[in-house]
Design a protein around this motif. Structure first.
Motif, PDB file in Angstrom:
ATOM      1  N   VAL A 217       0.848  -1.189   0.000  1.00  0.00           N
ATOM      2  CA  VAL A 217       0.000   0.000   0.000  1.00  0.00           C
ATOM      3  C   VAL A 217       0.884   1.240   0.000  1.00  0.00           C
ATOM      4  CG1 VAL A 217      -1.872   1.225   1.160  1.00  0.00           C
ATOM      5  CG2 VAL A 217      -1.763  -1.277   1.274  1.00  0.00           C
ATOM      6  N   LEU A 218       0.661   2.117  -0.982  1.00  0.00           N
ATOM      7  CA  LEU A 218       1.453   3.339  -1.123  1.00  0.00           C
ATOM      8  C   LEU A 218       0.671   4.538  -0.626  1.00  0.00           C
ATOM      9  CD1 LEU A 218       3.887   4.953  -2.252  1.00  0.00           C
ATOM     10  CD2 LEU A 218       2.667   5.028  -4.454  1.00  0.00           C
ATOM     11  N   SER A 219       1.252   5.263   0.297  1.00  0.00           N
ATOM     12  CA  SER A 219       0.687   6.531   0.763  1.00  0.00           C
ATOM     13  C   SER A 219       1.341   7.684   0.002  1.00  0.00           C
ATOM     14  CB  SER A 219       0.924   6.704   2.264  1.00  0.00           C
ATOM     15  OG  SER A 219       0.680   8.047   2.660  1.00  0.00           O
ATOM     16  N   ILE A 220       0.518   8.552  -0.561  1.00  0.00           N
ATOM     17  CA  ILE A 220       0.986   9.785  -1.199  1.00  0.00           C
ATOM     18  C   ILE A 220       0.419  10.921  -0.356  1.00  0.00           C
ATOM     19  CG2 ILE A 220       1.104  11.126  -3.321  1.00  0.00           C
ATOM     20  CD1 ILE A 220       0.206   8.603  -4.831  1.00  0.00           C
ATOM     21  N   ALA A 221       1.227  11.526   0.455  1.00  0.00           N
ATOM     22  CA  ALA A 221       0.693  12.478   1.435  1.00  0.00           C
ATOM     23  C   ALA A 221       1.811  13.344   1.987  1.00  0.00           C
ATOM     24  CB  ALA A 221      -0.012  11.720   2.564  1.00  0.00           C
ATOM     25  N   GLY A 222       1.433  14.205   2.916  1.00  0.00           N
ATOM     26  CA  GLY A 222       2.398  15.055   3.598  1.00  0.00           C
ATOM     27  C   GLY A 222       2.990  14.359   4.805  1.00  0.00           C
ATOM     28  N   SER A 223       4.068  14.935   5.298  1.00  0.00           N
ATOM     29  CA  SER A 223       4.785  14.364   6.434  1.00  0.00           C
ATOM     30  C   SER A 223       4.446  15.127   7.711  1.00  0.00           C
ATOM     31  CB  SER A 223       6.291  14.430   6.178  1.00  0.00           C
ATOM     32  OG  SER A 223       7.011  13.998   7.304  1.00  0.00           O
TER      33      SER A 223
ATOM     34  N   ALA B  83       5.304   8.200  -0.577  1.00  0.00           N
ATOM     35  CA  ALA B  83       5.877   9.249  -1.418  1.00  0.00           C
ATOM     36  C   ALA B  83       5.479  10.583  -0.798  1.00  0.00           C
ATOM     37  CB  ALA B  83       5.347   9.134  -2.847  1.00  0.00           C
ATOM     38  N   ILE B  84       6.457  11.399  -0.450  1.00  0.00           N
ATOM     39  CA  ILE B  84       6.196  12.629   0.304  1.00  0.00           C
ATOM     40  C   ILE B  84       5.780  13.745  -0.655  1.00  0.00           C
ATOM     41  CG2 ILE B  84       7.108  14.279   1.960  1.00  0.00           C
ATOM     42  CD1 ILE B  84       6.989  11.418   3.000  1.00  0.00           C
ATOM     43  N   ALA B  85       4.564  14.247  -0.466  1.00  0.00           N
ATOM     44  CA  ALA B  85       4.048  15.324  -1.306  1.00  0.00           C
ATOM     45  C   ALA B  85       4.252  16.692  -0.674  1.00  0.00           C
ATOM     46  CB  ALA B  85       2.559  15.107  -1.583  1.00  0.00           C
ATOM     47  N   ALA B  86       4.443  16.729   0.647  1.00  0.00           N
ATOM     48  CA  ALA B  86       4.643  18.007   1.348  1.00  0.00           C
ATOM     49  C   ALA B  86       5.338  17.734   2.671  1.00  0.00           C
ATOM     50  CB  ALA B  86       3.309  18.710   1.586  1.00  0.00           C
ATOM     51  N   LEU B  87       6.063  18.723   3.148  1.00  0.00           N
ATOM     52  CA  LEU B  87       6.689  18.658   4.471  1.00  0.00           C
ATOM     53  C   LEU B  87       5.997  19.681   5.354  1.00  0.00           C
ATOM     54  CD1 LEU B  87      10.438  18.607   3.342  1.00  0.00           C
ATOM     55  CD2 LEU B  87       9.043  16.646   4.000  1.00  0.00           C
ATOM     56  N   THR B  88       5.668  19.281   6.569  1.00  0.00           N
ATOM     57  CA  THR B  88       5.047  20.232   7.488  1.00  0.00           C
ATOM     58  C   THR B  88       5.900  20.350   8.740  1.00  0.00           C
ATOM     59  OG1 THR B  88       3.715  18.604   8.719  1.00  0.00           O
ATOM     60  CG2 THR B  88       2.755  19.519   6.678  1.00  0.00           C
ATOM     61  N   ALA B  89       5.792  21.489   9.378  1.00  0.00           N
ATOM     62  CA  ALA B  89       6.300  21.674  10.734  1.00  0.00           C
ATOM     63  C   ALA B  89       5.060  21.710  11.617  1.00  0.00           C
ATOM     64  CB  ALA B  89       7.103  22.965  10.848  1.00  0.00           C
ATOM     65  N   GLN B  90       4.791  20.639  12.340  1.00  0.00           N
ATOM     66  CA  GLN B  90       3.569  20.582  13.148  1.00  0.00           C
ATOM     67  C   GLN B  90       3.773  19.689  14.351  1.00  0.00           C
ATOM     68  OE1 GLN B  90       0.088  18.156  11.842  1.00  0.00           O
ATOM     69  NE2 GLN B  90       1.218  17.837   9.915  1.00  0.00           N
ATOM     70  N   ASN B  91       2.862  19.854  15.302  1.00  0.00           N
ATOM     71  CA  ASN B  91       2.803  18.985  16.467  1.00  0.00           C
ATOM     72  C   ASN B  91       1.329  18.799  16.827  1.00  0.00           C
ATOM     73  OD1 ASN B  91       2.078  21.417  17.750  1.00  0.00           O
ATOM     74  ND2 ASN B  91       4.178  21.781  18.457  1.00  0.00           N
ATOM     75  N   THR B  92       1.037  18.375  18.032  1.00  0.00           N
ATOM     76  CA  THR B  92      -0.364  18.128  18.393  1.00  0.00           C
ATOM     77  C   THR B  92      -1.145  19.422  18.604  1.00  0.00           C
ATOM     78  OG1 THR B  92       0.099  18.012  20.778  1.00  0.00           O
ATOM     79  CG2 THR B  92       0.296  15.969  19.512  1.00  0.00           C
ATOM     80  N   VAL B  93      -0.443  20.537  18.703  1.00  0.00           N
ATOM     81  CA  VAL B  93      -1.105  21.822  18.947  1.00  0.00           C
ATOM     82  C   VAL B  93      -1.449  22.531  17.647  1.00  0.00           C
ATOM     83  CG1 VAL B  93      -0.870  24.092  20.032  1.00  0.00           C
ATOM     84  CG2 VAL B  93       0.017  22.046  21.183  1.00  0.00           C
TER      85      VAL B  93
ATOM     86  N   GLY C  54       4.334  25.503   9.728  1.00  0.00           N
ATOM     87  CA  GLY C  54       4.914  25.730   8.413  1.00  0.00           C
ATOM     88  C   GLY C  54       4.654  24.577   7.473  1.00  0.00           C
ATOM     89  N   VAL C  55       4.594  24.898   6.166  1.00  0.00           N
ATOM     90  CA  VAL C  55       4.406  23.876   5.136  1.00  0.00           C
ATOM     91  C   VAL C  55       5.403  24.162   4.015  1.00  0.00           C
ATOM     92  CG1 VAL C  55       2.862  22.902   3.409  1.00  0.00           C
ATOM     93  CG2 VAL C  55       1.954  23.565   5.648  1.00  0.00           C
ATOM     94  N   HIS C  56       6.134  23.136   3.601  1.00  0.00           N
ATOM     95  CA  HIS C  56       7.055  23.247   2.474  1.00  0.00           C
ATOM     96  C   HIS C  56       6.661  22.209   1.430  1.00  0.00           C
ATOM     97  CE1 HIS C  56      10.634  23.597   0.028  1.00  0.00           C
ATOM     98  NE2 HIS C  56      10.881  22.302   0.183  1.00  0.00           N
ATOM     99  N   VAL C  57       6.470  22.643   0.196  1.00  0.00           N
ATOM    100  CA  VAL C  57       6.089  21.731  -0.882  1.00  0.00           C
ATOM    101  C   VAL C  57       7.293  21.536  -1.800  1.00  0.00           C
ATOM    102  CG1 VAL C  57       4.506  21.307  -2.805  1.00  0.00           C
ATOM    103  CG2 VAL C  57       3.697  22.536  -0.765  1.00  0.00           C
ATOM    104  N   PRO C  58       7.857  20.339  -1.833  1.00  0.00           N
ATOM    105  CA  PRO C  58       8.982  20.080  -2.734  1.00  0.00           C
ATOM    106  C   PRO C  58       8.552  20.221  -4.191  1.00  0.00           C
ATOM    107  CG  PRO C  58       8.789  18.364  -1.057  1.00  0.00           C
ATOM    108  CD  PRO C  58       7.541  19.179  -0.992  1.00  0.00           C
ATOM    109  N   PRO C  59       9.477  20.357  -5.115  1.00  0.00           N
ATOM    110  CA  PRO C  59       9.108  20.485  -6.528  1.00  0.00           C
ATOM    111  C   PRO C  59       8.237  19.305  -6.975  1.00  0.00           C
ATOM    112  CG  PRO C  59      11.431  20.961  -6.228  1.00  0.00           C
ATOM    113  CD  PRO C  59      10.934  20.448  -4.916  1.00  0.00           C
ATOM    114  N   PRO C  60       7.133  19.572  -7.654  1.00  0.00           N
ATOM    115  CA  PRO C  60       6.245  18.495  -8.102  1.00  0.00           C
ATOM    116  C   PRO C  60       6.953  17.413  -8.899  1.00  0.00           C
ATOM    117  CG  PRO C  60       5.180  20.625  -8.400  1.00  0.00           C
ATOM    118  CD  PRO C  60       6.604  20.909  -8.004  1.00  0.00           C
ATOM    119  N   GLU C  61       7.949  17.791  -9.688  1.00  0.00           N
ATOM    120  CA  GLU C  61       8.659  16.792 -10.488  1.00  0.00           C
ATOM    121  C   GLU C  61       9.401  15.784  -9.612  1.00  0.00           C
ATOM    122  OE1 GLU C  61       8.544  15.998 -13.676  1.00  0.00           O
ATOM    123  OE2 GLU C  61       6.920  17.475 -13.708  1.00  0.00           O
TER     124      GLU C  61
END
Length: 477
Positions: A9-15, A40-50, A54-61
């Motif tokens: 099973v492949l997850s395509i989502a943010g981290s 497959a990482i589609a986005a990087l987030t800076a988050q916690n339970t609160v 921040g959100v960083h989106v790597p190049p789509p390619e």
């Protein structure tokens, strides 16, 4: 793919670096439900339970490169899609799905985090709607459903079901609408199909703060369960039950100061009823494959089955159901709880009323009355009669008649059409009420397995597999 192998099973989502949502939750959910997880990482987030800072989106390619590299090497049995953030990212995923055509796609339309942070750019909403045509199921909560439908948020459950029906029909996708945003003591879910057919999954609201990543976890569990061979309704029911247990155990993790994560592996500490039944189902995958390949089943599916052969089958089935009802009655008499007693009694009555009424419509006055019981039929009934007096062995023995007919019937009914000569008969086994009865029978049989000892569970497993063999012989006759 067969359900006897571990699904990929492949997850395509943010981290989510805090581990409770996104691909981290997906990988835990996939593993907890019996799959091998990839991401497959589609986005990087800076988050916690609160909250999300921040959100960083790597190049789509680069996302395209991740997806193609994995698919070039590894068989993908199911895909779960989560946070995609931007239209350009969604377009890459849509193009990849169109090229690779994975067999199962579950789309969780992540728009807003549990904390309230926006995770999808407003400009990407139209692109996400276009992605729906590539999905088998989309799993929105009420705010997400409203955005996808382009309508105000539903104010009540009936309005939500109607909104989901419009979305399902417009885009040709199943909609699993989740009611967690409703007020009150209930938290229902419902699967709405194109055309408006609805299967509801009632649930009581669980008072817990362990809600971080619940949408991610449910959708990835659903993708895994479906890839293991469960029908959509059964996969939803088992995934929902698993998630409820994970949420209930989540508070004990004591992670963070906000909405904490669920305990994805809570079941490692506690035996669960449906795990036993799922193991029996996987064990008979070889038998189910033989059933699917039978000329009777294939010709029934495409409508070319000779009518007299079908009538002969129904005549034996009518004889079988009369005796099967008696076995269900024995299960009711031996049931250890009033709920189980009532369930099996209703099933016995259903055999005599609903099922035999349908056979009468096909067989007329005959209804099997002048038809001798076949050797194959007698062997099956003798097996069921010998299953008692142990309650667990009886319910394990009767379960394949629910589950196999539901599994075969749903897939054959999906191929039928108004002119199909057996459409009315096939529809009964793809009916939502039969799916609900099957799910309940699975739960009760699984619960019986948890009540007995290892020897009792072994007897139940043998009874289930032998009944599956008799189902194969019954179809083959």
């Amino acid at each position: 793919m067969t359900s006897s192998t571990t699904p990929r099973v492949l997850s395509i989502a943010g981290s989510d670096p805090s581990g409770g949502a996104g691909v981290q939750a997906d990988l835990k959910s996939i593993a907890a439900n019996g799959g091998y997880g990839m991401a497959a990482i589609a986005a990087l987030t800076a988050q916690n339970t609160v909250g999300v800072t921040g959100v960083h989106v790597p190049p789509p390619e680069f996302l395209r490169l991740q997806l193609d590299t994995v698919a070039d090497d590894i068989r993908i049995d199911a895909v779960k899609i989560g946070m995609l953030a931007e239209a350009s990212v969604i377009d890459v995923v849509a193009d990849w799905l169109a090229r690779r055509r994975p067999p199962i796609v579950v789309l969780d339309p992540v728009m807003v985090a549990t904390s309230g942070a926006r995770l999808l750019a407003p400009a990407a909403e139209d692109a996400l709607r276009r992605l729906l045509r590539h999905a088998d199921v989309v799993t929105p909560n009420l705010p997400e459903l409203a955005v996808l439908a382009g309508e105000p948020e539903a104010s009540g459950w009936n309005d939500a079901l109607a909104q989901a029906a419009r979305l399902a029909t417009e885009h040709g996708v199943r909609v699993l609408v989740t009611g967690g945003h409703l007020g009150g003591a209930s938290s229902p879910d419902a699967l709405v199909k194109p055309g408006g057919a609805i299967t509801e999954f009632p649930g009581a609201r669980l008072e817990t703060a362990a809600t971080h990543g619940t949408g991610c976890s449910l959708s990835s569990a659903l993708a895994t369960r479906r890839a293991r061979g469960e029908a959509w309704e059964i996969a939803i029911d088992t995934a929902k039950t698993w998630l409820t247990d994970a949420m209930r155990a989540g508070s004990a993790l004591a992670v963070g100061h906000g909405n904490g994560p669920v305990d994805h592996f809570a079941r490692l500490h506690d035996e669960q009823p449906e795990d036993h039944a799922a193991a029996w189902w996987r064990d008979c995958a070889d038998i189910r494959a033989q059933i699917d390949a039978l000329p009777f089943v294939t010709s029934l599916g495409d409508g070319t089955l000779d009518r007299e052969r079908f009538r002969s089958y129904l005549a034996q089935d009518a004889l079988y159901l009369r005796e099967y009802a008696k076995v269900l009655g024995r299960a009711s008499a031996l049931a250890p709880s009033p709920e189980e007693e009532l369930f099996w009694a209703r099933c016995a009555r259903g055999c005599l009323e609903s099922e035999l009424q349908l056979h009468t419509s096909w067989l007329g006055a005959e209804r099997g009355g002048c038809t001798p019981l076949s050797r194959v039929n007698r062997a099956y009934l003798d097996h069921l009669s010998a299953a008692g007096p142990d309650y667990g062995t009886i319910v394990a023995a009767v379960l394949p008649c629910f589950w196999i007919y539901r599994d075969v019937g749903e897939r054959l009914a999906a191929r039928s059409h108004p002119e199909h000569p057996y459409a009315a008969w096939l529809a009964t086994y793809a009916d939502p009420s039969f799916a609900e009865s099957t799910m309940a029978a699975i739960r009760w049989a699984g619960l019986a397995a948890t009540r007995t000892d290892a020897g009792g569970r072994a007897r139940m497993a043998r009874a289930f597999r032998l009944s599956a063999h008799h189902e194969l012989a019954f179809f083959a006759q």
